[in-house]
Design a protein around this motif. Sequence first.
Motif: not given
Length: 269
Positions: A75, A78, A82, A97
Amino acid sequence: MQANAPIGIFDSGIGGLTVTRAIRRLLPQEDIIYFGDTAHMPYGDKSTEAIQAYSIKIVNFLLSQECKAIVIACNSASSAAYKLLREYVGNRALVINVIDPMVEYVATHYAGKKVGLIGTKQTVRSNVYKKKIDDLRKGIQLQAMATPLLAPMIEEGYAGHPIMAQVIGDYLQKAAFEDIEALILGCTHYPLIKEMISNYFENKVAILDSSEIVAKTVKQKLASFGLEKTGALSGEAQFFVSDYTPAFEEMTDIFFGEHAKLKLYPLWE
C-alpha cells in the motif's frame, strides 16, 4: 508482453506474500517472480522520494526478467510510486496496484456507508484512499487511522498473541470507527490478523482483505489483454530479497503458506 511470461510482484518486505498467495491460488498456472525489499523495510515510515527510488530499482529488475505484469503488493508503494511506475514502465508490462481494486470494490458494495481504513503512516498520510473514494461521489464516509505497530508485531511473530489482541483493541476503540460497516485492511500484512480484527468487532463488521480482491483484478487484466498463461498445471515461483537472513526465510512460511527459498539480490552494490 508474452502470455507465457511471469507475473512480477513486489513489496517492501515479505508482507506482499499474502497477495502472492492469493494470486497463486487463483492463477496456479502462472509463473511468479516475487521481490521483497527487506533491506529497506518497512516503507511505511519512508519518504515518498525514497519509496519511489526503491520501486524504480525493483521494477528494473522485474522488467529484466521479462515480466508481463507488475503487481505493487504494498500500500505504501502503491500510494507513493504507482503513477511514476506506470509512466516509467509504459507498454512494457501491465502495472497493478493494491489500492484501486479495493476502491472499486468499496464503491460498488458500500455506497452511502461508513467505512474504516487501517494502514501504515505513509498510506494514511497520503490520503490516497479518501481522495479516490471521494472522487467517485458514492457518499462513502471513510475514516482512516495509521496503525504502525501492527506490521512489525506480525513480522516478530505476534499474530495470534494476546498482546496483538490488546494492541488491535487500543487502535480500533477510537470513536472514529463507531458504526462502520466495513474495515479496509490497508496493509498486506494485515490479512494474517484478519480473524482477530473481526473478533474485536464481534464479526459484525466486514473485514476487507485486499489480497483476494487484487488477485481477481490481476486475472481480469491478464484476460482482457490476452495474457493468461495456458497449458501448464502449475507455474513456477521464484523469490528474491534485497537482504537475506534466515528469519526472513522462516517468515515466508507464515505469509505464503508454504516454504519459499529466498534468493539474495541486492538493489545497490
